[in-house]
Motif scaffolding. Structure first.
Motif, mmCIF file in Angstrom:
data_model
loop_
_atom_site.group_PDB
_atom_site.id
_atom_site.type_symbol
_atom_site.label_atom_id
_atom_site.label_comp_id
_atom_site.label_asym_id
_atom_site.label_seq_id
_atom_site.Cartn_x
_atom_site.Cartn_y
_atom_site.Cartn_z
ATOM 1 N N THR A 26 24.693 3.736 9.728
ATOM 2 C CA THR A 26 24.279 3.438 8.358
ATOM 3 C C THR A 26 23.952 4.709 7.583
ATOM 4 O OG1 THR A 26 23.405 1.282 9.037
ATOM 5 C CG2 THR A 26 22.608 2.183 6.950
ATOM 6 N N ASP A 33 20.964 2.590 0.271
ATOM 7 C CA ASP A 33 20.199 1.570 -0.465
ATOM 8 C C ASP A 33 20.994 0.297 -0.735
ATOM 9 O OD1 ASP A 33 18.055 3.390 -0.593
ATOM 10 O OD2 ASP A 33 18.896 4.315 -2.393
ATOM 11 N N ARG A 34 21.828 -0.107 0.212
ATOM 12 C CA ARG A 34 22.548 -1.385 0.061
ATOM 13 C C ARG A 34 22.357 -2.221 1.333
ATOM 14 N NH1 ARG A 34 25.816 -1.242 -4.579
ATOM 15 N NH2 ARG A 34 25.759 -3.497 -4.261
ATOM 16 N N PHE A 37 24.028 -5.880 1.177
ATOM 17 C CA PHE A 37 25.485 -5.818 1.251
ATOM 18 C C PHE A 37 25.924 -5.477 2.666
ATOM 19 C CE2 PHE A 37 29.453 -3.364 1.024
ATOM 20 C CZ PHE A 37 30.289 -4.313 0.449
ATOM 21 N N THR A 38 25.206 -4.537 3.307
ATOM 22 C CA THR A 38 25.532 -4.183 4.683
ATOM 23 C C THR A 38 25.337 -5.374 5.614
ATOM 24 O OG1 THR A 38 24.930 -1.867 4.328
ATOM 25 C CG2 THR A 38 24.933 -2.657 6.598
ATOM 26 N N ALA A 194 22.550 -11.197 -1.690
ATOM 27 C CA ALA A 194 23.053 -9.830 -1.839
ATOM 28 C C ALA A 194 23.554 -9.577 -3.262
ATOM 29 C CB ALA A 194 24.172 -9.571 -0.830
ATOM 30 N N GLU A 198 21.478 -6.989 -5.420
ATOM 31 C CA GLU A 198 22.120 -5.676 -5.438
ATOM 32 C C GLU A 198 23.322 -5.591 -6.378
ATOM 33 O OE1 GLU A 198 20.917 -4.459 -0.831
ATOM 34 O OE2 GLU A 198 23.012 -4.809 -1.370
ATOM 35 N N PRO A 201 29.601 -5.118 -5.257
ATOM 36 C CA PRO A 201 29.735 -4.228 -4.095
ATOM 37 C C PRO A 201 29.941 -2.782 -4.531
ATOM 38 C CG PRO A 201 31.095 -6.181 -3.834
ATOM 39 C CD PRO A 201 30.590 -6.207 -5.244
ATOM 40 N N PRO A 202 29.471 -1.822 -3.738
ATOM 41 C CA PRO A 202 29.637 -0.406 -4.089
ATOM 42 C C PRO A 202 31.065 0.069 -3.833
ATOM 43 C CG PRO A 202 28.614 -0.596 -1.948
ATOM 44 C CD PRO A 202 28.733 -1.998 -2.470
#
Length: 311
Positions: A26, A33-34, A37-38, A194, A198, A201-202
């Motif tokens: 990670t 900072d996700r 999502f992870t 998520a 958040e 998605p990134p």
């Protein structure tokens, strides 16, 4: 083919060993900072993959049982674990998590009718103390929300472990399908949370894609299949005593791959925690008090119940 006891323990232990690599992956490969999502990427693709391989869906009561287990073992556990890890200092979340055997011992009284022995409680305390020597560092004031999240995550996973053993598996359903049900249910529970918390998605580079593939396939799909397979063949107490291998693996990976030094105190703690893990494998299921007509105190035939747990 039936596995020998050492082989079964070794394969089940690969699950917490794999989870011990999560921190390094990670921090080195994934967007910062996700956590939600992870957690989503770990759970849902892995669950769908196992469902495709098993080609078995729940039936009858197992729709709600799979949803409950998926919520406890995945859907609630993942977000609570990440929340505690982000808010607690010095590895305290790992120390609370290492108390899992004590949580399981208490829950086994309520859900399995098994009273923990003094040996179980003492071994669990030694495991938690050993992990604390490995991961705890000096820190400031504790975060109440983080501490509550750590306790809740440990309680959630412990409850899921005990219920997984209590309910066993439906006739003709293997651990692959049972794992797929839980990961899919847990992933579907995490998904809306998520995106609400958040957002989108990134952006992902090659390293992040590789990291997420590792987490989804090896760290989650394979690891949880081994874990739930072990629960079906060992007692809940024996399985949960393998849990301290996760922070111990994280410490070893940090030393070997990230250049983090290990002190003499940490090495002593690793020895204590590993010794408790080994000792925990020799704690057998305590005898149940027989009821009328050879049935146990919960009204299930003892022979049938034990046979189901060994399948």
């Amino acid at each position: 083919m039936a596995l020998s006891r050492p082989a079964l323990i070794t394969l089940t232990a690969l699950a917490p060993v794999s989870w011990g690599t999560t921190y390094a992956v990670t921090t080195q490969f994934l967007p910062p900072d996700r956590p939600l999502f992870t957690a989503l990427v770990r759970a849902l693709p892995a669950g769908l993959l196992l469902l495709a391989l098993a080609r078995v869906l729940p039936r009858g009561a197992w729709w709600w049982k799979a949803a409950v287990l998926g919520a406890l073992n995945i859907g609630a556990f993942f977000p609570l674990l990440f929340l505690s890890a982000y808010r607690l200092p010095g590895g305290l979340a790992a120390v609370v998590g290492s108390a899992g055997p004590l949580f399981v011992a208490g829950l086994s009284v309520l859900l399995l009718g098994q009273r923990p022995s003094a040996r179980t409680l003492a071994t669990g305390a030694v495991a938690a103390f050993g992990v604390s020597l490995v991961v705890l560092k000096a820190a400031g004031s504790l975060d109440t929300l983080g501490l509550l999240a750590a306790v809740a995550s440990t309680a959630s996973m412990s409850t899921g472990t005990v219920l997984t053993q209590r309910w066993g598996r439906p006739e003709g359903v293997g651990p692959l399908a049972l794992t797929g049900w839980q990961l899919t249910a847990g992933g579907l529970l995490i998904a809306p949370l998520a995106f609400l918390v958040e957002g989108a998605p990134p952006a992902l580079d090659g390293a992040a894609v590789g990291g997420y593939l590792y987490l989804a396939v090896a760290n989650t799909a394979l690891a949880y299949w081994l874990w739930f397979r072990g629960i079906g063949r060992m007692t809940a107490t024996q399985v949960t005593f393998l849990g301290p291998l996760s922070p111990l693996t994280a410490a070893v990976v940090g030393w070997a791959a990230l250049g983090q030094a290990l002190t003499a105190v940490q090495l002593v703690g690793m020895g204590l925690a590993f010794g408790a893990t080994v000792a925990g494998q020799f704690i057998t299921r305590p005898p149940r008090k027989p009821g009328p007509a050879g049935r146990d105190v919960r009204g299930a035939a003892v022979g049938v119940r034990d046979g189901a747990l060994r399948r």
